[in-house]
Motif scaffolding. Structure first.
Motif, mmCIF file in Angstrom:
data_model
loop_
_atom_site.group_PDB
_atom_site.id
_atom_site.type_symbol
_atom_site.label_atom_id
_atom_site.label_comp_id
_atom_site.label_asym_id
_atom_site.label_seq_id
_atom_site.Cartn_x
_atom_site.Cartn_y
_atom_site.Cartn_z
ATOM 1 N N PHE A 19 -133.208 81.587 -10.512
ATOM 2 C CA PHE A 19 -132.769 82.008 -9.182
ATOM 3 C C PHE A 19 -133.812 82.906 -8.519
ATOM 4 N N MET A 22 -136.172 80.637 -7.084
ATOM 5 C CA MET A 22 -135.538 80.031 -5.916
ATOM 6 C C MET A 22 -135.775 80.866 -4.660
ATOM 7 N N GLY A 23 -135.843 82.183 -4.826
ATOM 8 C CA GLY A 23 -136.044 83.075 -3.691
ATOM 9 C C GLY A 23 -137.438 83.002 -3.097
ATOM 10 N N ASN A 111 -137.954 73.421 -3.868
ATOM 11 C CA ASN A 111 -136.804 74.315 -3.777
ATOM 12 C C ASN A 111 -135.505 73.546 -3.606
ATOM 13 N N GLN A 115 -132.423 74.025 -6.155
ATOM 14 C CA GLN A 115 -131.085 74.473 -5.763
ATOM 15 C C GLN A 115 -130.004 73.477 -6.169
ATOM 16 N N GLN A 139 -127.191 84.556 -6.756
ATOM 17 C CA GLN A 139 -127.568 84.816 -5.363
ATOM 18 C C GLN A 139 -128.095 86.242 -5.201
ATOM 19 N N LYS A 142 -131.631 86.076 -6.422
ATOM 20 C CA LYS A 142 -132.428 85.393 -5.399
ATOM 21 C C LYS A 142 -132.751 86.340 -4.242
#
Length: 383
Positions: A19, A22-23, A111, A115, A139, A142
């Motif tokens: 995650f 992911m950010g 990405n 996700q 989240q 992230k």
């Protein structure tokens, strides 16, 4: 491994670190401002960069779900990290506007794959009653990654004279994250009966609630990407800050978002998502309208924090409602909701044209429209 596997932090930590990777996609906000400055671009042309990132969420989400059923979740996540690492290396090898577009397009594809595949991977290592809270924790991780991006870019620009060094740091972290996941998570065996398809996923649009929530995802991601990109420009125009300092406004936005997701974890355990979202959007709209008219740096900063805090949990609330509405179609709904992340590509061209034609404040109007839509949506949700 499956839903009933023993809860294991040794297995969960590399997924949470995923995650963090992911950010990295949120670096597109501050990067757009630096690329615009480096190549002296108009807002319309510069906004092609975030559009190139988020366009792929519309194109690749459902194909990723199909691919995941064939090669497994772990291998799909590893593929996404390999693509992310390559995307981070490209601007270091050749820096031009065309190369930047290509690099961010590849980042967007990677990405999207990450996700779609990383969220359901949580279910492999976490018991069913813990999945929702761990996804919220993801989240939160992230968001930490997102607010660090502008800080790292600013430090690289100020102390080393090269903001692009952020890509080198991101490439190294992505490779380490991939290796950690490879060594910690065994390959899963996909369940073919749950495979998403184009037909089964697209057919869900006939469900009015799913369509409503899909547009809601488009709206909240559009708000997130739009503010991510526009805050530095707004601070430069209204408060007269240089880009190296104005870029920290984006970090402020993500700090508030990080705190908001953390606090939201506890609030949503006590308050219905519909009620929480309604109050949040009212607060966001009031703060956003005020931001359009003020010029004091401290007040702009406060309003940025309020807007970010208010919007922090909307994505999770909408995603949760969609899954609860049709739990038997979780795979297809997951692909559709992630496809809604393309909202960043939908909103940015409108913002660019309005900004070039009427100024930075006018360019923010599409974001206000998105907020009003989300407020209206709360009246259509169930309990």
């Amino acid at each position: 491994m499956g839903k009933n596997s023993e809860y294991s932090w040794l297995r969960l930590l590399p997924i949470l670190f995923g995650f963090f990777v992911m950010g990295f996609v949120d670096v597109v906000g501050i990067a757009t401002n630096y690329v615009k400055k480096d190549f002296m671009l108009s807002d319309t042309l510069a906004n092609l960069i975030p559009m190139m990132v988020f366009l792929w969420f519309a194109v690749c989400s459902i194909p990723t779900g199909i691919m995941m059923s064939r090669i497994g979740r772990r291998n799909t996540v590893l593929l996404s990290m390999a693509m992310t690492a390559v995307a981070m290396i490209m601007p270091l090898l050749s820096y031009s506007f065309t190369c930047a577009l290509m690099a961010f397009a590849l980042l967007g594809i990677g990405n999207t794959i990450l996700q779609v595949s990383l969220n359901p991977m949580v279910a492999q290592v976490v018991a069913g009653d813990r999945v929702a809270s761990v996804l919220t924790l993801g989240q939160f991780v992230k968001a930490i990654s997102s607010f660090l991006g502008p800080v790292i870019a600013g430090v690289a620009a100020s102390f080393f004279g090269n903001w692009k060094l952020i890509f080198a740091a991101y490439a190294v972290v992505t490779v380490l994250a991939g290796l950690w996941l490879l060594l910690s998570i065994e390959r899963d065996t996909p369940e073919k009966e749950q495979t998403a398809s184009f037909r089964s996923a697209v057919s869900l649009f006939t469900d009015k609630i799913i369509l409503l929530l899909f547009i809601g995802i488009l709206a909240i991601v559009g708000i997130d990407v739009g503010l991510n990109t526009s805050i530095p420009k707004l601070l430069m125009e209204k408060a007269g800050l240089p880009l190296s300092e104005a870029g920290l406004g984006t970090s402020l936005y993500f700090v508030a978002k990080t705190v908001g997701t953390f606090v939201g974890t506890f609030i949503l355990a006590r308050i219905a998502g519909k009620r929480f979202m309604r109050v949040s959007m009212v607060v966001a709209i009031v703060a956003f309208v005020a931001m359009l008219f003020v010029h004091e740096l401290w007040l702009l900063s406060v309003l940025i924090v309020v807007i970010s805090f208010a919007c922090a949990n909307v994505f999770s609330i909408i995603f949760s409602y969609a899954l609860q509405h049709r739990p038997a179609k979780a795979n297809e709904i997951s692909a559709l909701m992630i496809m809604g992340v393309s909202g960043g590509a939908v909103v940015m061209p409108f913002m660019g044209v309005l900004s070039d034609s009427f100024g930075q404040v006018a360019g923010l109007i599409p974001l206000l429209v998105c907020m009003v839509y989300l407020l209206w949506t709360t009246g259509k949700l169930g309990k």
